[in-house]
Scaffold this active site. Structure first.
Site, PDB file in Angstrom:
ATOM      1  N   LYS A 131      14.076  -9.463  17.034  1.00 29.40           N
ATOM      2  CA  LYS A 131      14.442  -7.642  17.291  1.00 29.40           C
ATOM      3  C   LYS A 131      16.352  -8.412  16.697  1.00 29.40           C
ATOM      4  CE  LYS A 131      12.027  -5.416  20.741  1.00 29.40           C
ATOM      5  NZ  LYS A 131      11.756  -4.802  21.951  1.00 29.40           N
ATOM      6  N   ARG A 180      10.602   0.061  31.362  1.00 28.82           N
ATOM      7  CA  ARG A 180      10.380   0.815  30.748  1.00 28.82           C
ATOM      8  C   ARG A 180       8.629   1.806  30.390  1.00 28.82           C
ATOM      9  NH1 ARG A 180      11.849  -1.307  25.893  1.00 28.82           N
ATOM     10  NH2 ARG A 180      12.014   0.956  24.823  1.00 28.82           N
ATOM     11  N   PRO A 237      15.673  -0.508  19.027  1.00 29.74           N
ATOM     12  CA  PRO A 237      15.942  -0.941  17.517  1.00 29.74           C
ATOM     13  C   PRO A 237      13.769  -2.265  17.500  1.00 29.74           C
ATOM     14  CG  PRO A 237      17.033  -0.636  16.739  1.00 29.74           C
ATOM     15  CD  PRO A 237      16.854  -0.789  19.151  1.00 29.74           C
ATOM     16  N   GLU A 238      12.682  -1.361  16.599  1.00 31.61           N
ATOM     17  CA  GLU A 238      11.690  -2.979  17.064  1.00 31.61           C
ATOM     18  C   GLU A 238      11.806  -3.555  15.626  1.00 31.61           C
ATOM     19  OE1 GLU A 238       7.847  -1.624  18.419  1.00 31.61           O
ATOM     20  OE2 GLU A 238       9.152   0.700  19.012  1.00 31.61           O
TER      21      GLU A 238
END
Length: 327
Positions: free
Chosen positions: A52, A317, A2-3
């Site tokens: 976050k 990432r 989730p951002e």
């Protein structure tokens, strides 16, 4: 993961449905049993989202800190009042003529309020789509489904937490120390002061700008999607050391983040494309594949120059970018 926009939306759900109410807390999974026992019977008094992470305060100045991480999720059930920030996306991202309901592939109504209190089960996770699934006289309290780390139950609302990276109790000093380690969040900090902090942090570091945008001590809330999109919108090579990025570009990145974060909170969508005609806008709100410039488009032609979008690994990432537009 989730951002930032998602965590702010979840916090607003808590503000409307949990804050001000006494909760019964439990840990069906057992991994937070001691903490749940301490929370049970207390009243939630405040909620904060920073980047976050979410912080939920209870009476006697006790804070619950939750970081959803890669796999965490909140499920809401019962009498749910959905936050009105999703009431309209009209006028956002240059769109001024959108009307009517647009549901994306996850079923979220992106343009109009989901509505008043209702019996429903709502799931909020990962891409943070909020989906109401109407039920007829559902069992109350709802049955436990899966590995629930923490259940917060009021007389009419249930919030279940699954799979978080962090779920812990903190004193006020511990909460403030956690927040102090985070970079500026445009929805929490003064925007002008945040710009100065962000610019100073980036301009003194030799780390590639593509990594710095993901560093939560530099700026709060940016994840893989927003990182890729912000850099493309700035036409910035992700490998450029932060200290070598022109100051005006760094400031533009911050100002664009301020704008995109606000749009994300209001619409629930990481909408990063501008100047779309009405049909294209509706398609973008309905499908993630039509919503982004480069994210998740490896091997496809750049929407601007036609060059193949590449994907590579940066600090474990996936990084998506256009080697021509962002040369």
């Amino acid at each position: 993961m989730p951002e930032g926009h998602s965590v702010h939306r979840i916090a607003r759900q808590f503000d409307r449905n949990i804050v001000g109410r006494e909760v019964s807390a439990s840990s069906p999974q057992g991994r937070f049993a001691e903490g749940a026992a301490i929370l049970s019977g207390r009243t939630a008094t405040e909620v904060r989202a920073v980047g976050k992470q979410m912080f939920l305060e209870f009476d006697d100045e006790l804070w619950l800190r939750v970081h959803l991480g890669m796999y965490g999720a909140w499920d809401f059930a019962g009498e749910i009042v959905v936050d009105p920030t999703i009431a309209s996306a009209n006028g956002r991202m240059g769109q001024t003529n959108q009307r009517g309901t647009v549901l994306d592939s996850a079923g979220e109504n992106s343009l109009t309020s989901i509505g008043a209190p209702r019996r429903a089960r709502v799931r909020v996770r990962m891409s943070e789509q909020t989906t109401g699934l109407p039920e007829q006289e559902p069992e109350w309290p709802p049955p436990i489904v899966g590995q629930v780390r923490l259940r917060l139950l009021t007389d009419s609302t249930c919030a279940d937490l699954r799979g978080p990276t962090a779920c812990e109790l903190q004193t006020p000093d511990e909460m403030l120390a956690t927040v102090a380690k985070l970079g500026p969040d445009p929805l929490v900090d003064d925007v002008a002061e945040g710009e100065e902090r962000f610019t100073a942090a980036v301009r003194r570091k030799p780390t590639p700008i593509g990594q710095l945008l993901m560093d939560q001590s530099v700026v709060s809330g940016i994840g893989n999607v927003y990182r890729a999109e912000l850099l493309f919108r700035a036409r910035q090579n992700p490998h450029t050391p932060g200290r070598d990025v022109r100051e005006e570009v760094v400031r533009d990145l911050w100002r664009d983040w301020v704008r995109l974060l606000s749009i994300g909170v209001e619409t629930g969508q990481m909408m990063t494309m501008d100047d779309l005609d009405p049909a294209a806008y509706r398609a973008a709100m309905a499908s993630r594949d039509d919503r982004h410039w480069v994210y998740h488009r490896a091997g496809l032609p750049c929407r601007v120059c036609g060059t193949e979008i590449v994907v590579e690994e940066m600090a474990t990432r996936k990084l998506y970018w256009c080697p021509s537009c962002q040369a």
